[in-house]
Design an enzyme around this catalytic site. Structure first.
Site, PDB file in Angstrom:
ATOM      1  N   HIS A 130      -1.482   0.490  -9.730  1.00  0.00           N
ATOM      2  CA  HIS A 130      -2.057  -0.493  -8.798  1.00  0.00           C
ATOM      3  C   HIS A 130      -2.677  -1.665  -9.572  1.00  0.00           C
ATOM      4  CE1 HIS A 130      -3.882  -0.980  -4.511  1.00  0.00           C
ATOM      5  NE2 HIS A 130      -3.587  -2.148  -5.051  1.00  0.00           N
TER       6      HIS A 130
ATOM      7  N   GLU B 296      -4.006   7.547  -4.917  1.00  0.00           N
ATOM      8  CA  GLU B 296      -3.990   6.935  -6.255  1.00  0.00           C
ATOM      9  C   GLU B 296      -5.135   7.498  -7.083  1.00  0.00           C
ATOM     10  OE1 GLU B 296      -2.106   2.597  -4.947  1.00  0.00           O
ATOM     11  OE2 GLU B 296      -4.226   2.729  -5.433  1.00  0.00           O
TER      12      GLU B 296
ATOM     13  N   ARG C 117       0.864  -1.182   0.000  1.00  0.00           N
ATOM     14  CA  ARG C 117       0.000   0.000   0.000  1.00  0.00           C
ATOM     15  C   ARG C 117       0.899   1.230   0.000  1.00  0.00           C
ATOM     16  NH1 ARG C 117      -3.565  -2.796  -1.419  1.00  0.00           N
ATOM     17  NH2 ARG C 117      -5.676  -3.030  -0.590  1.00  0.00           N
TER      18      ARG C 117
END
Length: 327
Positions: A291, A272, A243
């Site tokens: 991601h 993000e 993360r």
């Protein structure tokens, strides 16, 4: 069973930018009556009674107190993915609602992306691709060099199922494998020939590549900051597949700018996406991907299948394969 009799599951939407993919929605329709957030908000009185589960896909819909208070028959929140840092587990538990995740579906594709980032950064693949296709390129420079992964030292921080799979892949590259974990994992370390570092500092000082594979918790928030980056070799690369908030990004910018470490490769950031003027986006010794650890055709389907199995187990009073408990 007629659709009307199927248990209701709340989802954000079907298709579109943030909705559940249409093929996954079709899969879910075999077991649930799908209720979108729009349908729920337009007819709260009727729909609130039908909803027994919520399917959280790509961290949506947002689960807050107001939503939970409006769903008297809610029994389970099925999260697609392993990380649940976007869910307030204590608050959800106070409503008597269970939370499940999908650890089995995510391990292999996430380990793959970790290896891909390590190889891409070591051999400067992104930069190399840009040189190869640039209209300004007249020749390929002989002094344009990367570093080797084979026989290098990899330090894995977090030896859970993903970290272990990274180690298995790294072994095929004859890498020396170090790991740091809250608890020593003797069975795993023997299987891959890894060495346990009780102190993370020892791992940081010895590793050519440091890979972060931990859950985001209050203890791991900004786990890697200025001090930790300073302990790493100036030739080392930091890889993050966990993360974004596990790294102090301001400290990382400084470390990359001042060549405290060689490079970084991140599949996750905070937030993000990063703001378009973020200094990390202006550096040439970093690779950032959007991601995509579990963004494969196979993984997305497996995660949905795993979430469905979990939710049905709760609704049918059966043992739950992957329940997440509040700390």
């Amino acid at each position: 069973m007629a659709e009307e009799e199927l248990p209701g599951v709340l989802i954000l939407d079907i298709g579109g930018t943030h909705g559940v993919l249409e093929n996954l929605a079709a899969l879910m329709k075999k077991h649930f009556r799908l209720i979108t957030m729009k349908e729920f908000l337009e007819n709260k009185k009727e729909m609130s009674k039908k909803i027994q589960s919520i399917f959280v896909f790509e961290c949506r819909p947002t689960i807050d107190r107001e939503l939970l208070e409006s769903l008297p028959n809610l029994k389970v929140i099925g999260n697609s993915g392993v990380g649940v840092d976007h869910l307030d587990l204590k608050m959800i538990s106070s409503f008597g609602v269970k939370v499940t995740n999908t650890p089995h579906a995510v391990a292999d594709p996430t380990a793959d992306i970790g290896m891909a980032l390590m190889l891409a950064s070591a051999r400067r693949l992104v930069e190399g691709c840009q040189i190869a296709v640039s209209p300004d390129t007249k020749y390929f420079a002989v002094d344009w060099l990367g570093v080797e992964v084979t026989r290098a030292t990899l330090g894995i921080i977090g030896m859970g199922s993903i970290g272990y799979r990274v180690a298995r892949r790294a072994r095929a590259f004859d890498m020396r494998i170090l790991y740091h974990n809250r608890n020593r994992r003797k069975e795993e370390e023997e299987a891959v020939g890894a060495r346990y570092c009780e102190k993370m500092e020892d791992l940081l000082q010895q590793s050519d590549f440091v890979m972060l594979v931990v859950n985001l918790t209050p203890e791991t928030h900004k786990l890697i900051g200025k001090k930790e980056l300073g302990l790493m070799k100036p030739t080392a690369t930091l890889i993050n597949i966990s993360r974004g908030a596990v790294i102090d990004q301001d400290a990382l910018v400084e470390a990359l700018q001042n060549k405290v470490i060689r490079a970084a490769a991140l599949d996750v950031t905070y937030p993000e996406p990063l703001p378009r003027d973020h200094p990390l986006l202006k550096l040439n010794n970093i690779i950032i991907t959007p991601h995509i650890g579990t963004a494969t055709v196979q993984a997305i389907r497996m995660m949905a299948e795993e979430a469905i199995t979990n939710m049905l187990a709760v609704l049918n009073g059966q043992p739950i394969p992957s329940e997440v408990f509040p700390k």
